[in-house]
Structures are given as structure tokens and as C-alpha cells.
Design an enzyme around this catalytic site. Structure first.
Site, PDB file in Angstrom:
ATOM      1  N   LYS A 198       0.859  -1.177   0.000  1.00  0.00           N
ATOM      2  CA  LYS A 198       0.000   0.000   0.000  1.00  0.00           C
ATOM      3  C   LYS A 198       0.893   1.224   0.000  1.00  0.00           C
ATOM      4  O   LYS A 198       1.809   1.333   0.809  1.00  0.00           O
ATOM      5  CB  LYS A 198      -0.874  -0.009   1.282  1.00  0.00           C
ATOM      6  CG  LYS A 198      -1.833   1.152   1.355  1.00  0.00           C
ATOM      7  CD  LYS A 198      -3.130   0.841   0.659  1.00  0.00           C
ATOM      8  CE  LYS A 198      -3.940   2.076   0.325  1.00  0.00           C
ATOM      9  NZ  LYS A 198      -3.620   2.725  -0.971  1.00  0.00           N
ATOM     10  N   GLN A 239       7.186   3.976   3.848  1.00  0.00           N
ATOM     11  CA  GLN A 239       5.778   3.581   3.886  1.00  0.00           C
ATOM     12  C   GLN A 239       5.557   2.331   4.747  1.00  0.00           C
ATOM     13  O   GLN A 239       4.503   2.184   5.376  1.00  0.00           O
ATOM     14  CB  GLN A 239       5.301   3.335   2.452  1.00  0.00           C
ATOM     15  CG  GLN A 239       3.799   3.292   2.282  1.00  0.00           C
ATOM     16  CD  GLN A 239       3.167   4.671   2.170  1.00  0.00           C
ATOM     17  OE1 GLN A 239       3.649   5.506   1.443  1.00  0.00           O
ATOM     18  NE2 GLN A 239       2.089   4.886   2.888  1.00  0.00           N
ATOM     19  N   LYS A 244       5.344   3.596   8.325  1.00  0.00           N
ATOM     20  CA  LYS A 244       4.170   4.455   8.466  1.00  0.00           C
ATOM     21  C   LYS A 244       2.899   3.615   8.536  1.00  0.00           C
ATOM     22  O   LYS A 244       2.055   3.795   9.416  1.00  0.00           O
ATOM     23  CB  LYS A 244       4.110   5.397   7.254  1.00  0.00           C
ATOM     24  CG  LYS A 244       2.950   6.361   7.272  1.00  0.00           C
ATOM     25  CD  LYS A 244       2.822   7.115   5.953  1.00  0.00           C
ATOM     26  CE  LYS A 244       4.143   7.729   5.541  1.00  0.00           C
ATOM     27  NZ  LYS A 244       3.991   8.697   4.444  1.00  0.00           N
ATOM     28  N   LYS A 268       5.390   1.701  -3.079  1.00  0.00           N
ATOM     29  CA  LYS A 268       5.279   3.039  -3.663  1.00  0.00           C
ATOM     30  C   LYS A 268       5.579   2.918  -5.141  1.00  0.00           C
ATOM     31  O   LYS A 268       6.238   1.973  -5.569  1.00  0.00           O
ATOM     32  CB  LYS A 268       6.295   3.976  -3.001  1.00  0.00           C
ATOM     33  CG  LYS A 268       5.966   5.438  -3.138  1.00  0.00           C
ATOM     34  CD  LYS A 268       4.996   5.924  -2.080  1.00  0.00           C
ATOM     35  CE  LYS A 268       4.594   7.366  -2.360  1.00  0.00           C
ATOM     36  NZ  LYS A 268       3.838   7.962  -1.254  1.00  0.00           N
ATOM     37  N   GLY A 300      -2.781   8.162  -4.451  1.00  0.00           N
ATOM     38  CA  GLY A 300      -2.118   9.336  -5.029  1.00  0.00           C
ATOM     39  C   GLY A 300      -0.887   9.747  -4.249  1.00  0.00           C
ATOM     40  O   GLY A 300      -0.600   9.231  -3.169  1.00  0.00           O
ATOM     41  N   ASP A 301      -0.153  10.675  -4.811  1.00  0.00           N
ATOM     42  CA  ASP A 301       0.989  11.339  -4.168  1.00  0.00           C
ATOM     43  C   ASP A 301       1.234  12.586  -5.023  1.00  0.00           C
ATOM     44  O   ASP A 301       0.311  13.050  -5.721  1.00  0.00           O
ATOM     45  CB  ASP A 301       2.215  10.400  -4.129  1.00  0.00           C
ATOM     46  CG  ASP A 301       3.347  10.932  -3.244  1.00  0.00           C
ATOM     47  OD1 ASP A 301       3.277  10.759  -2.024  1.00  0.00           O
ATOM     48  OD2 ASP A 301       4.299  11.545  -3.771  1.00  0.00           O
ATOM     49  N   THR A 305      -4.537  13.621   4.861  1.00  0.00           N
ATOM     50  CA  THR A 305      -3.115  13.767   5.199  1.00  0.00           C
ATOM     51  C   THR A 305      -2.882  15.097   5.912  1.00  0.00           C
ATOM     52  O   THR A 305      -2.226  15.158   6.965  1.00  0.00           O
ATOM     53  CB  THR A 305      -2.243  13.662   3.939  1.00  0.00           C
ATOM     54  OG1 THR A 305      -2.603  12.474   3.233  1.00  0.00           O
ATOM     55  CG2 THR A 305      -0.778  13.616   4.290  1.00  0.00           C
ATOM     56  N   ASN A 316      -2.244  18.996  -2.325  1.00  0.00           N
ATOM     57  CA  ASN A 316      -3.230  18.340  -1.462  1.00  0.00           C
ATOM     58  C   ASN A 316      -2.884  18.470   0.023  1.00  0.00           C
ATOM     59  O   ASN A 316      -3.712  18.912   0.831  1.00  0.00           O
ATOM     60  CB  ASN A 316      -3.330  16.860  -1.880  1.00  0.00           C
ATOM     61  CG  ASN A 316      -4.211  16.072  -0.935  1.00  0.00           C
ATOM     62  OD1 ASN A 316      -3.733  15.508   0.026  1.00  0.00           O
ATOM     63  ND2 ASN A 316      -5.515  16.067  -1.185  1.00  0.00           N
ATOM     64  N   SER A 375      -6.941   5.806   3.692  1.00  0.00           N
ATOM     65  CA  SER A 375      -6.989   4.841   2.590  1.00  0.00           C
ATOM     66  C   SER A 375      -7.346   3.460   3.124  1.00  0.00           C
ATOM     67  O   SER A 375      -8.102   2.711   2.500  1.00  0.00           O
ATOM     68  CB  SER A 375      -5.631   4.765   1.872  1.00  0.00           C
ATOM     69  OG  SER A 375      -5.480   5.824   0.962  1.00  0.00           O
TER      70      SER A 375
HETATM   71  P1  NDP Z   1       0.705  17.640  -4.757  1.00  0.00           P
HETATM   72  O1  NDP Z   1       1.181  17.254  -6.094  1.00  0.00           O
HETATM   73  O2  NDP Z   1      -0.735  17.821  -4.496  1.00  0.00           O
HETATM   74  O3  NDP Z   1       1.427  18.998  -4.306  1.00  0.00           O
HETATM   75  C1  NDP Z   1       2.823  19.078  -4.246  1.00  0.00           C
HETATM   76  C2  NDP Z   1       3.213  20.502  -3.861  1.00  0.00           C
HETATM   77  O4  NDP Z   1       4.606  20.523  -3.547  1.00  0.00           O
HETATM   78  C3  NDP Z   1       3.010  21.497  -5.000  1.00  0.00           C
HETATM   79  O5  NDP Z   1       2.765  22.775  -4.448  1.00  0.00           O
HETATM   80  C4  NDP Z   1       4.366  21.454  -5.706  1.00  0.00           C
HETATM   81  O6  NDP Z   1       4.665  22.636  -6.431  1.00  0.00           O
HETATM   82  C5  NDP Z   1       5.306  21.300  -4.542  1.00  0.00           C
HETATM   83  N1  NDP Z   1       6.500  20.550  -4.987  1.00  0.00           N
HETATM   84  C6  NDP Z   1       6.548  19.277  -5.413  1.00  0.00           C
HETATM   85  N2  NDP Z   1       7.787  18.933  -5.771  1.00  0.00           N
HETATM   86  C7  NDP Z   1       8.530  20.026  -5.561  1.00  0.00           C
HETATM   87  C8  NDP Z   1       9.907  20.293  -5.714  1.00  0.00           C
HETATM   88  N3  NDP Z   1      10.761  19.362  -6.182  1.00  0.00           N
HETATM   89  N4  NDP Z   1      10.335  21.528  -5.381  1.00  0.00           N
HETATM   90  C9  NDP Z   1       9.472  22.464  -4.890  1.00  0.00           C
HETATM   91  N5  NDP Z   1       8.163  22.251  -4.733  1.00  0.00           N
HETATM   92  C10 NDP Z   1       7.698  21.070  -5.053  1.00  0.00           C
HETATM   93  O7  NDP Z   1       1.331  16.543  -3.753  1.00  0.00           O
HETATM   94  P2  NDP Z   1       0.853  16.164  -2.290  1.00  0.00           P
HETATM   95  O8  NDP Z   1       0.372  17.362  -1.565  1.00  0.00           O
HETATM   96  O9  NDP Z   1      -0.003  14.972  -2.387  1.00  0.00           O
HETATM   97  O10 NDP Z   1       2.232  15.661  -1.635  1.00  0.00           O
HETATM   98  C11 NDP Z   1       3.123  16.546  -0.951  1.00  0.00           C
HETATM   99  C12 NDP Z   1       4.037  15.740  -0.049  1.00  0.00           C
HETATM  100  O11 NDP Z   1       3.238  15.010   0.901  1.00  0.00           O
HETATM  101  C13 NDP Z   1       4.918  14.687  -0.732  1.00  0.00           C
HETATM  102  O12 NDP Z   1       6.134  14.576  -0.036  1.00  0.00           O
HETATM  103  C14 NDP Z   1       4.115  13.405  -0.553  1.00  0.00           C
HETATM  104  O13 NDP Z   1       4.924  12.258  -0.632  1.00  0.00           O
HETATM  105  C15 NDP Z   1       3.580  13.622   0.852  1.00  0.00           C
HETATM  106  N6  NDP Z   1       2.418  12.825   1.210  1.00  0.00           N
HETATM  107  C16 NDP Z   1       1.260  12.885   0.481  1.00  0.00           C
HETATM  108  C17 NDP Z   1       0.174  12.133   0.849  1.00  0.00           C
HETATM  109  C18 NDP Z   1      -1.147  12.247   0.151  1.00  0.00           C
HETATM  110  O14 NDP Z   1      -2.120  11.666   0.665  1.00  0.00           O
HETATM  111  N7  NDP Z   1      -1.269  12.970  -0.945  1.00  0.00           N
HETATM  112  C19 NDP Z   1       0.244  11.188   1.992  1.00  0.00           C
HETATM  113  C20 NDP Z   1       1.472  11.274   2.747  1.00  0.00           C
HETATM  114  C21 NDP Z   1       2.512  12.043   2.337  1.00  0.00           C
HETATM  115  P3  NDP Z   1       4.718  22.595  -8.050  1.00  0.00           P
HETATM  116  O15 NDP Z   1       3.288  22.480  -8.477  1.00  0.00           O
HETATM  117  O16 NDP Z   1       5.380  23.859  -8.440  1.00  0.00           O
HETATM  118  O17 NDP Z   1       5.527  21.377  -8.410  1.00  0.00           O
END
Ligand code: NDP
Length: 456
Positions: free
Chosen positions: A100, A121, A124, A136, A175-176, A220, A251, A388
Site C-alpha cells: 500500500k 511507507q 508508516k 510506492k 495518489g501522491d 493527510t 493536497n 486509505s
Molecule cells: P501535490 O502534487 O498535491 O502537491 C505538491 C506541492 O509541492 C506542489 O505545491 C508542488 O509545487 C510542490 N512541490 C513538489 N515537488 C517540488 C519540488 N521538487 N520543489 C518544490 N516544490 C515542489 O502533492 P501532495 O500534496 O499529495 O504531496 C506533498 C508531499 O506530501 C509529498 O512529499 C508526498 O509524498 C507527501 N504525502 C502525500 C500524501 C497524500 O495523501 N497525498 C500522503 C502522505 C505524504 P509545483 O506544483 O510547483 O511542483
């Protein structure tokens, strides 16, 4: 976080861990993110391995993924040009349940990144108390600037290979970064078409009208703020009136902001890869959601429309804005030593990792030395995968729970995770060290299951 150190290791365990690490680094050459994630866990496990050296053999198996899948993903853009991306799924550990973990679509995705995420993961998912293994996946595909039709064709091509490795009892992605409701919809549609099965439990993060769970979108971010609230409660404080900096505007960031504001905090910032916005009146979440979720725009657009209270800082980082609480919610290694020092100078009390591994090892060390409470992603952002897990339960029972019911379950899970991690750190001689507590508590649950299931 306390300045107390955990109990010293025995020489045998120290040398066994060193050789295990050297071996893992040699076999996974050129994967610095995985090495970093590995180091953080190995550095924490000394106390438990000193007491139970027989678990070293389990750990040797645990650091090797059960299966690693790499595949070609060809697709055509709207102009008819052909693109070739690379797809990944690392099925890391299934001792506690089906693999997962999310799928990430971002140009920086490679095997090492997927492996670090899959490794984290495992622990977690164990901390949630639910029965989920760790995995992943993702691709180096960049959805930015692509039309819906292009994203759909990419997702269909991606799933045309991946489907054979999935199943509600086998491997269940979500998603991620770069994979939200739109992408999950296209992926689920293609899975259903190829397999001719309505197998709701094969993907989570689905729309609530077709098998998704209420609160999964929010989970999250909400969970991370609930974890931060538990850390503040240890200091006799709550979120009311606290100044909060959040990085990212995806997100996790958006729903961290929503819960922080609901609990009375003042959220000052949002960011993306082009820079950050600081809003003295506090982020207007309706406007930010409109820009990011509806229009798929940039934080600079938010600043432009918000008026005098908001300022866009191109290329800058939110960590320069003084705050009580920091919620890194963008990506790995986004908060380095310099950023940690800026936050400490600004009086930060707690940092709760919405993103996976956002703090560099140096930043973690600085927070530890300064007595700043640090909630590691494995624990603090586990609310997403926990919900999830609740989605999978609803799918298996062919039932649908209410928003309030799922939210109450999420809150209970986050309280339990905090209590487990906090107590584990104390038992192992490092009160307040959430990093150590999360690594040990997660490891113990997986290791017991692996030990019981024999050498496989
Ligand atoms: P999204 O794609 O919804 O948002 C990602 C955000 O982070 C955007 O604002 C993006 O900006 C920015 N970002 C991504 N990569 C970079 C980078 N290399 N440098 C600068 N900014 C960056 O992703 P999520 O919100 O889902 O995920 C964010 C984090 O949370 C990740 O680390 C993910 O692994 C973690 N996470 C997510 C979960 C989930 O349920 N979605 C669960 C647990 C952890 P831009 O659009 O400019 O790229």
C-alpha cells in the site's frame, strides 16, 4: 524534542548495523534518497536491536524490497508526438497486508526516490495499526501544463502495464505528488476496462460517488495538524493564535491549512516550485483552492488576486518567515540546515512533516539540539494512508461511512499514533524524540510479523 540521548549500543550491534548499511548502499548504488531514509531508521534501531539481536536477521530481509517493477510508458501528446516515460512500482514489504502506498508523477522520480518512499511507507503503515504492507510507485512523467486528454492517455498507458501487479489483496496504490482525483479516476477506469472487474479496493483516493471514502482528500493534511496539536499539547499549548508556516500548495498543504485555521491558527504562507507567498492577513483558503484546485494555477496568481496583504517572493522559501509551527508539505529535503536555523531563530516550537522526509539529516539534528518537537512524516502524515485503509474497509464491506464518522476515526488513529510514538521514545530512553519513537514502534510491528511468518 528532548536533548536526552537514547541508551548506548553494544559493540556487536554497532558493527552489524554498519555492515548491513554498507551492504545496502553497495547494492543500491546511486540512490541517495534511499540511503538517507535507511540511515534515519538504522540510527534509531540500536536500542531495540541491543535488546533483541535476533531481529538483525529480520532487518537484513526488511531492507531488500520484495519486488521492484520498472516499465516503459509510451503515450502520444495532443499534437501526435510520441513520448516515452518510465514507470515504477516497488513492492517493499507485505508482512502486514497488501502493498500500500501512493503513485508519484514528477520529473524527479527515479528508482531511488520510489525506494525511499516505499521504505518509509512500511513503517508508516505499521504505525496506523491497520493491516497494510508498504509500497510506492510512480513515473518521471510531468503533468504540469498537460491537457486532461494527455493525462488520461498517460494514465491509461501506465495502467496497461501496472494492472497485472495490482489487486485488492495484492497491491493497492493511491495518489501522491502529481496524482490526485483526476489521475486516480483515469487509472481506475483503465484497470476496470482491462480486468472487466469492479474491484473498488484496488485503488484508494477514488471519488466519493464511486467507492471513495469521505475525508480521504483532506486526511493527510488534517492528520498532520492533529499530530502537531498533540505535540503542542505536550507543552501545554494548543493551536489557537499560533503563527503557522506551510510549504507547498498541493493536497497536503491545502488541507493542513484548512485544519490549522479551523483550530484557530494563523496560516501565513503557501509555496510551489517557483517561490512562496506570505499573506499578513492569513491565507484566504477559498481563493487559494480556487487558484490551485480549480484553475491549476500558481501561488503567484494567488498573490496577484489577493491584494495588498499578500506578497509573492520568487525563488524564496517559507522558512524565512518567523512562526511557532512549521508544516513542510511539498517534497523531500526541502528544509535544510540553513532553513532550520532560520526557523529556530524565529522561535519555532514544533515542526510536523506533512511531506515525506522534508527535513535533511542536518535539519533534524539542529531541531533535536534546539529542543524543537519534530513529528516525522512516518507518523505525522500517516493520516492519509490510514484513511486509505478505511476506504479499503468500506470497499470490502460494500458500505459507505459518513464524513463525521471517518473524521472521528482519523482523529482517534492520529491520537493513537502520537501516544505510541511518544511512549516508545520514552521506553527507549529518549523522551520527546518522535523520530526514534516512530522508527522503533513501526519496526517492531513489522519485525514481529516477519519473524512469525518465517524466512521468506
Ligand atoms: P501535490 O502534487 O498535491 O502537491 C505538491 C506541492 O509541492 C506542489 O505545491 C508542488 O509545487 C510542490 N512541490 C513538489 N515537488 C517540488 C519540488 N521538487 N520543489 C518544490 N516544490 C515542489 O502533492 P501532495 O500534496 O499529495 O504531496 C506533498 C508531499 O506530501 C509529498 O512529499 C508526498 O509524498 C507527501 N504525502 C502525500 C500524501 C497524500 O495523501 N497525498 C500522503 C502522505 C505524504 P509545483 O506544483 O510547483 O511542483
Amino acid at each position: 524534542m528532548s536533548k536526552t540521548s537514547p541508551r548506548p549500543l553494544t559493540p556487536d550491534v554497532t558493527s552489524a548495523l554498519e555492515s548491513l548499511r554498507a551492504d545496502a548502499v553497495r547494492r543500491n548504488a546511486g540512490e541517495p534518497e534511499f540511503h538517507q531514509a535507511l540511515d534515519e531508521v538504522l540510527e534509531s534501531l540500536g536500542p531495540v536491536l541491543s535488546a533483541r539481536p535476533e531481529l538483525l536477521d529480520v532487518l537484513r530481509r526488511l531492507v531488500e524490497p520484495e519486488r521492484q517493477i520498472i516499465f516503459r510508458v509510451p503515450w502520444q501528446d495532443d499534437a501526435g508526438a510520441t513520448h516515452v516515460n518510465r514507470g515504477f512500482r516497488v513492492e517493499f514489504n507485505s508482512a502486514l497486508g497488501p502493498y500500500k502506498g501512493g503513485l508519484r508523477f514528477h520529473p524527479s522520480v527515479n528508482l531511488g526516490v520510489v525506494k525511499f518512499l516505499g521504505f518509509e511507507q512500511i513503517f508508516k503503515n505499521a504505525l496506523t495499526g491497520l493491516n497494510m504492507g508498504g509500497g510506492k510507485g510512480g513515473s518521471d512523467f510531468d503533468p504540469h501544463g498537460r491537457s486532461d486528454a494527455e493525462v488520461m492517455r498517460f494514465c491509461q498507458s501506465f495502467m496497461t502495464e501496472l494492472y497485472r501487479h495490482l489487486g485488492e489483496h495484492t497491491d493497492v496504490p493511491a495518489g501522491d505528488i502529481g496524482v490526485g482525483g483526476r489521475e486516480i479516476g483515469y487509472l481506475f477506469g483503465q484497470y476496470r476496462r482491462i480486468t472487466n472487474r469492479w474491484e473498488a479496493g484496488v485503488l484508494t483516493g477514488k471519488g466519493t460517488g464511486w467507492g471513495g471514502s469521505p475525508v480521504r482528500v483532506e486526511a493527510t493534511g488534517y492528520g498532520n495538524v492533529l499530530f502537531a496539536a498533540e505535540m503542542l499539547a505536550q507543552r501545554g499549548e494548543d493551536l489557537e493564535g499560533q503563527q503557522v508556516v506551510v510549504s507547498g500548495s498541493g493536497n497536503v498543504a491545502l488541507y493542513s491549512m484548512e485544519k490549522a485555521q479551523a483550530l484557530g491558527a494563523h496560516v501565513l504562507t503557501a509555496s510551489d516550485s517557483s517561490g512562496y507567498v506570505v499573506d499578513e492577513k492569513g491565507i484566504d483558503l477559498d481563493l487559494l483552492k480556487q487558484v490551485k484546485e480549480v484553475e491549476r494555477g500558481r501561488v503567484a496568481d494567488y498573490a496577484e488576486r489577493r491584494g495588498a496583504s499578500a506578497r509573492f517572493v520568487p525563488g524564496g522559501r517559507v522558512w524565512d518567515v518567523p512562526a511557532d509551527l512549521a508544516l513542510p508539505s511539498a517534497t523531500q529535503n526541502e528544509l535544510d540546515a540553513e532553513a532550520a536555523l532560520a526557523l529556530i531563530r524565529g522561535g519555532v516550537k514544533a515542526v510536523s512533516e506533512g511531506a515525506n522526509m522534508p527535513c535533511t539529516p542536518e535539519a533534524v539534528r539542529l531541531f533535536r539540539e534546539a529542543g524543537v518537537a519534530l513529528g516525522p512524516g512516518k507518523a505525522a502524515n500517516a493520516g492519509g494512508v490510514a484513511t486509505s485503509g478505511l476506504e479499503m474497509r468500506q470497499n470490502a464491506a460494500r458500505s459507505a461511512w459518513t464524513f463525521a464518522d471517518v473524521e472521528a476515526r482519523l482523529a482517534a488513529i492520529m491520537r493513537d499514533i502520537h501516544a505510541t510514538v511518544h511512549e516508545t521514545a520514552e521506553i527507549h530512553g529518549a523522551p520527546g524524540d518522535y523520530v526514534l519513537g516512530a522508527n522503533i514502534a513501526g519496526f517492531q510491528r513489522v519485525a514481529e510479523a516477519m519473524d512469525a511468518q518465517g524466512i521468506i
